[in-house]
Design a protein around this motif. Structure first.
Motif, mmCIF file in Angstrom:
data_model
loop_
_atom_site.group_PDB
_atom_site.id
_atom_site.type_symbol
_atom_site.label_atom_id
_atom_site.label_comp_id
_atom_site.label_asym_id
_atom_site.label_seq_id
_atom_site.Cartn_x
_atom_site.Cartn_y
_atom_site.Cartn_z
ATOM 1 N N VAL A 185 0.838 -1.193 0.000
ATOM 2 C CA VAL A 185 0.000 0.000 0.000
ATOM 3 C C VAL A 185 0.880 1.254 0.000
ATOM 4 C CG1 VAL A 185 -1.917 1.165 1.129
ATOM 5 C CG2 VAL A 185 -1.639 -1.317 1.394
ATOM 6 N N LEU A 186 0.659 2.109 -0.982
ATOM 7 C CA LEU A 186 1.385 3.376 -1.067
ATOM 8 C C LEU A 186 0.635 4.459 -0.310
ATOM 9 C CD1 LEU A 186 3.569 5.267 -2.192
ATOM 10 C CD2 LEU A 186 2.121 5.570 -4.214
ATOM 11 N N MET A 187 1.333 5.051 0.687
ATOM 12 C CA MET A 187 0.814 6.173 1.446
ATOM 13 C C MET A 187 1.949 7.186 1.606
ATOM 14 S SD MET A 187 -1.238 3.888 4.316
ATOM 15 C CE MET A 187 -2.434 5.137 4.729
ATOM 16 N N HIS A 188 1.662 8.288 2.269
ATOM 17 C CA HIS A 188 2.687 9.326 2.444
ATOM 18 C C HIS A 188 2.646 9.901 3.857
ATOM 19 C CE1 HIS A 188 2.164 9.161 -1.943
ATOM 20 N NE2 HIS A 188 3.428 9.534 -1.999
ATOM 21 N N ASP A 189 3.825 10.065 4.440
ATOM 22 C CA ASP A 189 3.923 10.827 5.682
ATOM 23 C C ASP A 189 4.551 12.191 5.419
ATOM 24 O OD1 ASP A 189 6.420 9.597 5.169
ATOM 25 O OD2 ASP A 189 7.006 9.750 7.270
ATOM 26 N N ALA A 190 4.770 12.495 4.150
ATOM 27 C CA ALA A 190 5.220 13.816 3.710
ATOM 28 C C ALA A 190 4.969 13.876 2.210
ATOM 29 C CB ALA A 190 6.698 14.031 4.016
ATOM 30 N N ARG A 191 4.856 15.072 1.709
ATOM 31 C CA ARG A 191 4.739 15.265 0.262
ATOM 32 C C ARG A 191 5.547 16.492 -0.105
ATOM 33 N NH1 ARG A 191 3.526 12.194 -3.678
ATOM 34 N NH2 ARG A 191 2.442 13.837 -4.846
#
Length: 213
Positions: A167-173
């Motif tokens: 699963v691709l998620m982000h804790d920063a962008r």
């Protein structure tokens, strides 16, 4: 021509097993990563973080905190430059600099690599293989950015997770400030019966089985 061993890339685990692999890109970020680590600790979940080395150099204690919590830390790139827009030598250097930055901070060489934007090219695959890295993409994104990165949308996509999903998620962008939506949706999802029926693991659980150098 693709380098020998280019098929040592995975984007999904085994459907026959119960594991789901949560992965978080583009950190560390002092605004969001600590809260994410708290959520994962609350639910006793191990995840995988694909980090940017320029952020790691700015926040080394946050990198060490992530590693000490038992999460996998992999290479994303040094600056999140698009691999296809770089010369071959520059693309290799992005990976190489990230590798050594992480090794110096954590005291352990990384073993996982996810190219920026998920864009692969022979030069970076060759460099990854030379550094004995396992290249990992994903098969399910919660799309926590842009117009579709709403709380309802991220929550709906989390609810659709299946065993074997990476699963691709982000804790920063680098380009938006949306991780607070991701954290809210994730916390709510992890309190559901659906989440309780799944087993969450770091990617090292998968790659140790799948890849043989």
């Amino acid at each position: 021509m693709w380098p020998n061993g280019f098929l040592n890339i995975t984007s999904r685990g085994r459907r026959s097993e119960s594991q789901v692999y949560l992965t978080f890109d583009d950190g560390p970020d002092p605004r969001f990563t600590p809260s994410l680590l708290d959520i994962l600790a609350q639910h006793q979940i191990k995840a995988s973080f694909f980090v940017l080395a320029d952020a790691c150099a700015a926040y080394p204690e946050l990198v060490r905190q992530t590693a000490e919590a038992g999460h996998d830390i992999g290479i994303h790139s040094y600056s999140h430059a698009h691999p296809w827009r770089l010369r071959q030598a520059e693309a290799r250097e992005e990976l190489h600099r990230c590798y050594h930055t992480l090794a110096n901070i954590t005291g352990n060489p990384p073993s996982l690599f996810r190219p920026a934007y998920g864009r692969i090219r022979p030069a970076t695959l060759q460099e990854a293989r030379a550094l004995q890295l396992h290249t990992v993409l994903w098969n399910r994104s919660v799309i926590d950015w842009g117009a579709w990165g709403t709380l309802a949308g991220v929550s709906r996509r989390l609810a659709a997770l299946k065993p074997g999903d990476i699963v691709l998620m982000h804790d920063a962008r680098p380009d938006t400030n949306r991780p607070e939506t991701t954290l809210t949706a994730l916390q709510s999802f992890l309190n559901t019966d659906k989440a309780a029926s799944l087993e969450f693991s770091g990617l090292s659980h998968l790659t140790k089985k799948r890849f043989r150098n």
